[in-house]
Design a protein around this motif. Structure first.
Motif, PDB file in Angstrom:
ATOM      1  N   UNK A 140     -41.935  61.588  11.505  1.00  0.00           N
ATOM      2  CA  UNK A 140     -42.218  61.411  12.922  1.00  0.00           C
ATOM      3  C   UNK A 140     -43.709  61.268  13.195  1.00  0.00           C
ATOM      4  N   UNK A 141     -44.052  60.275  13.978  1.00  0.00           N
ATOM      5  CA  UNK A 141     -45.451  60.084  14.371  1.00  0.00           C
ATOM      6  C   UNK A 141     -45.980  61.339  15.051  1.00  0.00           C
ATOM      7  N   UNK A 142     -45.122  62.002  15.848  1.00  0.00           N
ATOM      8  CA  UNK A 142     -45.549  63.197  16.564  1.00  0.00           C
ATOM      9  C   UNK A 142     -45.953  64.307  15.600  1.00  0.00           C
ATOM     10  N   UNK A 143     -45.223  64.450  14.497  1.00  0.00           N
ATOM     11  CA  UNK A 143     -45.566  65.485  13.523  1.00  0.00           C
ATOM     12  C   UNK A 143     -46.855  65.140  12.786  1.00  0.00           C
ATOM     13  N   UNK A 144     -47.050  63.872  12.472  1.00  0.00           N
ATOM     14  CA  UNK A 144     -48.288  63.478  11.814  1.00  0.00           C
ATOM     15  C   UNK A 144     -49.483  63.748  12.723  1.00  0.00           C
ATOM     16  N   UNK A 145     -49.335  63.442  14.004  1.00  0.00           N
ATOM     17  CA  UNK A 145     -50.426  63.708  14.949  1.00  0.00           C
ATOM     18  C   UNK A 145     -50.680  65.203  15.100  1.00  0.00           C
ATOM     19  N   UNK A 146     -49.601  65.985  15.240  1.00  0.00           N
ATOM     20  CA  UNK A 146     -49.740  67.421  15.492  1.00  0.00           C
ATOM     21  C   UNK A 146     -50.198  68.183  14.259  1.00  0.00           C
ATOM     22  N   UNK A 147     -49.602  67.893  13.117  1.00  0.00           N
ATOM     23  CA  UNK A 147     -49.792  68.713  11.932  1.00  0.00           C
ATOM     24  C   UNK A 147     -50.821  68.159  10.951  1.00  0.00           C
ATOM     25  N   UNK A 148     -51.255  66.915  11.156  1.00  0.00           N
ATOM     26  CA  UNK A 148     -52.245  66.341  10.249  1.00  0.00           C
ATOM     27  C   UNK A 148     -53.493  65.855  10.983  1.00  0.00           C
ATOM     28  N   UNK A 149     -53.302  64.986  11.983  1.00  0.00           N
ATOM     29  CA  UNK A 149     -54.473  64.434  12.657  1.00  0.00           C
ATOM     30  C   UNK A 149     -55.202  65.492  13.479  1.00  0.00           C
ATOM     31  N   UNK A 150     -54.467  66.248  14.291  1.00  0.00           N
ATOM     32  CA  UNK A 150     -55.118  67.253  15.131  1.00  0.00           C
ATOM     33  C   UNK A 150     -55.907  68.280  14.318  1.00  0.00           C
ATOM     34  N   UNK A 151     -55.332  68.935  13.307  1.00  0.00           N
ATOM     35  CA  UNK A 151     -56.141  69.903  12.565  1.00  0.00           C
ATOM     36  C   UNK A 151     -57.293  69.269  11.801  1.00  0.00           C
ATOM     37  N   UNK A 152     -57.154  68.000  11.400  1.00  0.00           N
ATOM     38  CA  UNK A 152     -58.257  67.321  10.720  1.00  0.00           C
ATOM     39  C   UNK A 152     -59.426  67.117  11.676  1.00  0.00           C
ATOM     40  N   UNK A 153     -59.135  66.601  12.871  1.00  0.00           N
ATOM     41  CA  UNK A 153     -60.185  66.396  13.859  1.00  0.00           C
ATOM     42  C   UNK A 153     -60.784  67.726  14.313  1.00  0.00           C
ATOM     43  N   UNK A 154     -59.925  68.726  14.477  1.00  0.00           N
ATOM     44  CA  UNK A 154     -60.405  70.037  14.903  1.00  0.00           C
ATOM     45  C   UNK A 154     -61.349  70.634  13.864  1.00  0.00           C
ATOM     46  N   UNK A 155     -61.029  70.461  12.585  1.00  0.00           N
ATOM     47  CA  UNK A 155     -61.894  70.975  11.521  1.00  0.00           C
ATOM     48  C   UNK A 155     -63.252  70.286  11.539  1.00  0.00           C
ATOM     49  N   UNK A 156     -63.251  68.970  11.751  1.00  0.00           N
ATOM     50  CA  UNK A 156     -64.513  68.231  11.809  1.00  0.00           C
ATOM     51  C   UNK A 156     -65.362  68.730  12.965  1.00  0.00           C
ATOM     52  N   UNK A 157     -64.743  68.881  14.118  1.00  0.00           N
ATOM     53  CA  UNK A 157     -65.496  69.284  15.307  1.00  0.00           C
ATOM     54  C   UNK A 157     -65.992  70.724  15.195  1.00  0.00           C
ATOM     55  N   UNK A 158     -65.225  71.571  14.561  1.00  0.00           N
ATOM     56  CA  UNK A 158     -65.682  72.937  14.327  1.00  0.00           C
ATOM     57  C   UNK A 158     -66.891  72.939  13.389  1.00  0.00           C
ATOM     58  N   UNK A 159     -66.822  72.127  12.337  1.00  0.00           N
ATOM     59  CA  UNK A 159     -67.949  72.049  11.402  1.00  0.00           C
ATOM     60  C   UNK A 159     -69.190  71.492  12.092  1.00  0.00           C
TER      61      UNK A 159
END
Length: 473
Positions: free
Chosen positions: A60-79
Motif C-alpha cells: 500500500x502506498x499509504x504504508x510506504x508513506x507512513x512507515x518509510x517516507x515519513x520516518x525518513x524525512x523526520x530523521x533528516x529534519x531532526x538531524x
C-alpha cells in the motif's frame, strides 16, 4: 546490473580517498548532504512507492508513506535541527588531582560506513542509518537487497544522480555481493536482517576488526496485563502485526494474555481485522508477502502448527481460500493451542500469523519471556504502574512500547537496537551520531601545573604527594 568484488573495492577506495581529503566536514557540508537526501526523497516519492509496490506485488502506498517516507524525512529534519550541537566538543575541568587541566570529548567521523539494507522496509532502513552516518560526517556505502530489485536499482540510480561519488555509493546484487560487501574494511558496518545472517556478517567483519551494529530480530512478545484496556490492546496489537503483512522486525510475534481472555481475543480480533481490512481478498491496503519463498515459509509455519494440534482462526472477511486468490496474499491467522515444540514458536514469524499464549498470572508471563532469547521489542498493555514497573524491571528487550506497538522506533530521543540475540549497538538521533563517531578524548594540560612534583627521583616529597592522591582519589 550488479556489482563485483572489484567494483566494491574500487568504490570503497574512492570514498576513502574523499574522506582523507576532508576528514572533518564542517556543519554546512553535512547539512547540504542531508538536504540533498531530503530533496531526493521528496522528488522521488511517487517513483519509490511504485517500485516498492511492484517488488512486493502489493505494498500500500499509504504504508510506504507512513512507515518509510515519513520516518525518513523526520530523521533528516531532526538531524538538521540538532546536528550542529552534536558536533560541538564537550569540555569540562579535569579531575581534582589534575587541576587546572581541562578535558574534552571531540566527536570525529569514523570514515566510511557500510550499511546492509534488508528488503522489508527498503527505503527507511537505507535512509535511517544513512542520515546518522552523514550527520556524523562520514562517507557511506550501501548494499541494497536483491529481494526488492526494482527499488534497489532505482535508489542506486537516484543516489548516483544526487550525490558525488565520494559522498555516498550504492551497491546492488545477490548474496555473493552481500558477502563480499560485509568483508570490506569499513570503519563501521551496520547490518539489518536475520540473526542467522548476522552471524555471517559479524564473522566477515571480524577479519578486518570492523566494529558492527547488528539490528536483528527475534520473537517480540506482546503482553496483555490483567488491568489492560482489552479492546484497545487487541486493536493496537493487530495494527502492529498487520502493517506490511507482519513483515516487520519489531512486529508482535506472539501474545501473552490471561487464560480467560483467549476466546475474547479471537472474537475481538475478528471484528477489528474486518474493520481495518475489509474485503481482504481484494483490499489494496493489505500488503502481499514479498516473495514465493517467504510465502511458502510462513504458510508452512501455519500448517505445521495445525498439524501438531494448534487451532487456526483466520481473520478478516475474505472468503475461504482467499490466500490463494491473489499472488502472495496471506490472510491474518490467530493460532491457539500452541506450544514451544512447534516451529512457529521457535522461529521469528515475519508474517501475519499471531500465536496466543495463555498465562494464569503475570509472573508466569514474565517468566516465559525471560526463559527465551532477549527480544528486539516488547509490548505491554497495562494501566497499573506497579505492574508496568515489574515487567520493565524483570525483562530485557531492545526497546519497549507501553499501551501501543511499534512507535518506540520513531522516537528520535530513544536509541533503536537489540540486545543479545536480537542485536548489538543502536542508532537513531544523537545515539546514531555517536555510533558513527569516534568521541576522541583530549586532555589539555595547563601551563602552570604540579605534575612535576611526581617526577623521579622518588623521595620524601613524592611520597607525601602520593599519600594525598591515595587519600583523595
Amino acid at each position: 546490473m550488479t556489482d563485483s568484488a572489484t567494483d566494491l573495492s574500487q568504490r570503497l577506495q574512492l570514498l576513502r580517498t574523499a574522506q582523507r581529503a576532508e576528514p572533518m566536514p564542517d556543519w554546512p557540508a553535512r547539512a547540504a548532504r542531508l538536504r540533498t537526501l531530503e530533496k531526493m526523497l521528496l522528488e522521488q516519492r511517487e517513483a519509490f512507492a511504485a517500485a516498492i509496490h511492484a517488488d512486493f506485488g502489493c505494498r500500500p502506498r499509504e504504508e510506504t508513506d507512513l512507515l518509510e517516507l515519513f520516518p525518513s524525512l523526520s530523521a533528516i529534519r531532526h538531524a538538521l535541527g540538532h546536528g550542529r550541537r552534536w558536533m560541538k566538543p564537550r569540555r569540562q575541568l579535569a579531575g581534582l588531582a589534575f587541576l587546572p587541566a581541562r578535558t574534552e570529548l571531540r566527536p570525529q567521523p569514523l570514515g566510511v560506513v557500510g550499511i546492509i539494507v534488508p528488503w522489508n522496509y527498503p527505503l527507511y532502513l537505507a535512509v535511517g542509518p544513512l542520515v546518522d552516518a552523514l550527520v556524523a560526517g562520514n562517507r557511506a556505502m550501501l548494499k541494497m537487497s536483491e529481494f526488492t530489485p526494482r527499488f534497489s536499482a532505482l535508489f542506486a540510480e537516484q543516489v548516483a544522480r544526487c550525490f558525488q561519488p565520494g559522498e555516498v555509493a550504492v551497491a546492488t546484487g545477490d548474496a555473493a555481493v552481500a558477502q563480499a560487501f560485509s568483508a570490506l574494511p569499513f570503519d563501521h558496518l551496520l547490518f539489518t536482517g536475520s540473526t542467522a545472517v548476522g552471524h555471517h556478517v559479524m564473522r566477515a567483519a571480524a577479519a578486518n576488526l570492523t566494529p558492527v551494529t547488528l539490528e536483528l530480530g527475534g520473537k517480540s512478545p506482546a503482553i496483555i496485563g490483567p488491568g489492560a484496556r482489552f479492546e484497545h490492546a487487541v486493536e493496537r496489537i493487530l495494527f502492529g502485526k498487520l502493517v506490511n503483512a507482519g513483515q516487520t522486525c519489531i512486529a508482535p510475534d506472539y501474545v501473552l494474555l490471561p487464560r480467560s481472555q483467549v476466546a475474547d481475543f479471537v472474537t475481538a480480533a475478528r471484528a477489528i481485522a474486518g474493520r481495518l481490512y475489509p474485503r481482504l481478498d481484494e483490499n489494496a491496503q493489505y500488503a502481499s508477502i514479498v516473495s514465493d519463498r517467504q510465502y511458502r515459509r510462513i504458510a508452512a509455519l501455519r500448517d505445521d502448527a495445525v498439524a501438531a494440534g494448534a487451532r487456526a482462526e483466520t481473520l478478516g472477511d475474505a472468503p475461504a481460500g482467499a490466500d490463494n486468490r491473489l499472488p502472495r496474499r496471506l490472510p491474518p491467522v490467530l493460532l491457539t493451542g500452541v506450544d514451544d515444540s512447534m516451529s512457529v514458536m521457535q522461529e521469528e514469524i515475519f508474517g501475519p500469523l499471531l500465536p496466543l499464549v495463555p498465562y494464569d498470572n503475570l509472573d508466569e508471563a514474565i517468566a516465559y519471556v525471560t526463559a527465551h532469547p532477549h527480544p528486539l521489542a516488547l509490548y505491554l498493555f497495562e494501566q497499573d504502574h506497579a505492574l508496568i514497573d515489574r515487567v520493565l524491571a524483570r525483562t530485557l528487550a531492545g526497546g519497549v512500547t507501553i499501551n501501543d506497538t511499534l512507535y518506540h522506533i520513531a522516537q528520535h530521543g530513544l536509541p533503536f537496537g537489540g540486545v543479545g540475540a536480537s542485536g548489538m549497538g543502536g542508532y537513531h538521533g544523537e545515539t546514531g551520531f555517536r555510533t558513527f563517531s569516534h568521541l576522541k578524548p583530549v586532555f589539555r594540560q595547563a601551563r602552570f601545573n604540579g605534575v612535576g612534583l611526581l617526577n623521579p627521583p622518588y623521595g620524601a616529597r613524592f611520597r607525601r604527594m602520593l599519600g594525598l592522591l591515595l587519600k583523595r582519589g
